[in-house]
Structures are given as C-alpha cells and as structure tokens.
Scaffold this active site. Structure first.
Site, short mmCIF file in Angstrom:
data_model
loop_
_atom_site.label_atom_id
_atom_site.label_comp_id
_atom_site.label_asym_id
_atom_site.label_seq_id
_atom_site.Cartn_x
_atom_site.Cartn_y
_atom_site.Cartn_z
N GLN A 87 -27.41 74.96 26.89
CA GLN A 87 -27.97 75.61 26.02
C GLN A 87 -29.07 74.18 24.78
O GLN A 87 -29.93 73.94 24.22
CB GLN A 87 -26.62 74.18 24.24
CG GLN A 87 -25.73 75.67 24.65
CD GLN A 87 -23.95 75.42 23.82
OE1 GLN A 87 -24.84 75.66 23.34
NE2 GLN A 87 -23.60 74.73 24.76
N ASN A 88 -29.93 73.22 26.28
CA ASN A 88 -30.34 72.38 25.91
C ASN A 88 -31.96 72.67 26.17
O ASN A 88 -32.24 73.07 26.67
CB ASN A 88 -30.36 70.73 26.15
CG ASN A 88 -28.55 70.64 25.97
OD1 ASN A 88 -28.18 70.66 25.10
ND2 ASN A 88 -28.58 69.73 27.55
N ASP A 90 -34.40 71.11 26.61
CA ASP A 90 -35.49 69.99 27.54
C ASP A 90 -35.33 70.30 28.95
O ASP A 90 -34.17 71.57 29.13
CB ASP A 90 -34.36 68.33 27.79
CG ASP A 90 -32.24 68.00 27.33
OD1 ASP A 90 -32.84 68.57 28.86
OD2 ASP A 90 -32.36 68.19 27.23
N HIS A 105 -31.38 78.86 24.76
CA HIS A 105 -32.32 78.67 23.84
C HIS A 105 -33.88 78.25 23.63
O HIS A 105 -34.06 77.62 23.20
CB HIS A 105 -31.40 77.41 23.14
CG HIS A 105 -30.21 77.80 22.96
ND1 HIS A 105 -29.43 76.71 22.35
CD2 HIS A 105 -29.21 79.01 21.89
CE1 HIS A 105 -28.29 77.37 22.06
NE2 HIS A 105 -28.43 78.30 21.97
N THR A 172 -20.70 69.51 25.16
CA THR A 172 -20.35 71.01 23.90
C THR A 172 -19.60 70.82 23.08
O THR A 172 -18.33 71.02 24.11
CB THR A 172 -21.63 72.16 24.77
OG1 THR A 172 -21.49 72.86 23.18
CG2 THR A 172 -20.25 72.71 25.19
#
Length: 230
Positions: A87-88, A90, A105, A172
């Site tokens: 979900q990060n 980076d 994302h 998470t």
C-alpha cells in the site's frame, strides 16, 4: 518448486525507515489535512500546493533507506516465490532487492499524465515542476492513487492473493479499502501471519498467527518459522 508467499505491506514497514503516514496524527500528514493534498478535488483547486507537497514527500523517500524488515523480505526470495503487494508509495522494497512488487497506490518516484493515468514517466531528480507536460500536453502529477480514485491494480492483487500458499500481513491496520479486503481472497486453509504493533481485527479468518511486534522484530520471528518449515 518454491511455495508462493504473498505479503501485504503497509505504512508500518516504512515507519522504521522514518517515513510517516497521515494516520500518525489524526488525519494530518506532515501538518496537512489529507483532503487538501490527497484528493482529485485538491489537485483541481490548488495543483501547485499538491505538487509541492508530493515533491517534499519524494525527497523524504529518496533520503530514506530500506530497513531490516525490507531486507528480510528480499532475502526470503531465496526460499519462496515471494509476491509483495504494498500500500506504500515509496520504493524501499525495490531498493532492498525484492523483485515481485505490486504497488496498489502508485509509486512516488514516477509521474503520470493528468489526462491519462496509464501514461507513466520516471522522475529525473526529486521534483515534478508545474509546466512539465505529458505527451498529450497535460500537466504531469504524482503517480499516486488519491482518495476517491479507482485502484487500478486491485484486481491483479486479488488474483495474487487467491494463489497464495502462505500469506503475511506486515504493518497495516486493514483500515483502507479496497486494500483491506485483499485478505478475503486468500484461501481459507492458508496460514496467515499478521505482524503489527497493534493487530487489526482478523477474528473472522482461519489459520491466523498473530505476532504483535514491530515489522522488523516480527519478521525475524516469522522468517525463522517459515524457513524452518520450508
């Protein structure tokens, strides 16, 4: 044949590299209300502010380094067919050496067309400047899925989860949908390792092993178990 190990990662794994999330401070992200910097409406009303915000986040990401948890996940590829869904936004999994990563994302080191989200461009340096255009002539924006936007990779991620032979959730809270629903696609009989400082509600699932620790400490424990049983 290596077993397929599917790992869903969230903000908790990057927090140990010094990267904050908006959930750290009651909906504020680095002092900004997320609705002012992470929605299509924010981009429409003040694109300069949104661009500036993500330029700063990108600099933070580029200055951060993968931590031991990221490195351990990369190391697990020696023993398993590791598929990371993150979900990060980076690129710390990539820099740690992991090779199969699905970014739900988006990823902040890329720009996308404001007109066609499938047009992606690697960013040279650490900034997208206002006036930088895609091949269609529209402004480049961060390659980040904002609140209210579709998550184009969710169906691919769901298929990956359906094929899991082992499953791990790291860092998470399972609070953001549709990502939080991915665990529903993991076969019932598959072992599910949940690593977080605060274990989310997973009582409805079978074969759950809860490890209430930080990403690094928890992954040390899980990696030992998995490698021993491989």
């Amino acid at each position: 044949m290596k077993k397929r190990l599917v790992i869903l990662t969230g903000a908790g794994i990057s927090a140990e590299s010094g990267l904050k999330t908006f959930r750290d401070a009651d909906g504020l992200w680095e002092g900004y209300n997320v609705m002012d910097v992470a929605t299509p409406e924010a981009w429409d009303s003040n694109p300069t502010l949104v661009q500036q915000f993500y330029n700063e986040r990108r600099k933070q990401v580029l200055n951060a380094k993968p931590n031991e948890a990221h490195l351990m996940l990369a190391k697990l590829e020696e023993h398993f067919d590791v598929q990371i869904i993150t979900q990060n936004i980076d690129d710390l999994h990539e820099r740690a050496g992991s090779t199969n990563i699905t970014h739900l994302h988006g990823i902040i080191t890329f720009a996308q067309s404001d007109k066609n989200a499938s047009l992606l461009y690697p960013i040279k340096g650490d900034e997208i400047k206002m006036g930088e255009l895609c091949e269609l002539g529209s402004q480049l924006r961060p390659h980040v899925v904002w609140f209210g936007e579709a998550v184009p990779m969710i169906e691919i991620a769901a298929t990956i989860c359906e094929e899991a032979e082992l499953f791990m959730l790291v860092g998470t809270s399972l609070a953001v949908y549709p990502a939080a629903g991915l665990i529903d696609f993991v076969p019932r009989e598959v072992s599910k390792y949940i690593v977080d400082l605060k274990i989310p509600s997973v009582n409805q699932y079978q074969n759950v092993i809860r490890i209430e620790k930080s990403a690094t400490a928890g992954l040390r424990e899980v990696a030992e178990i998995l490698i021993k049983n491989a």
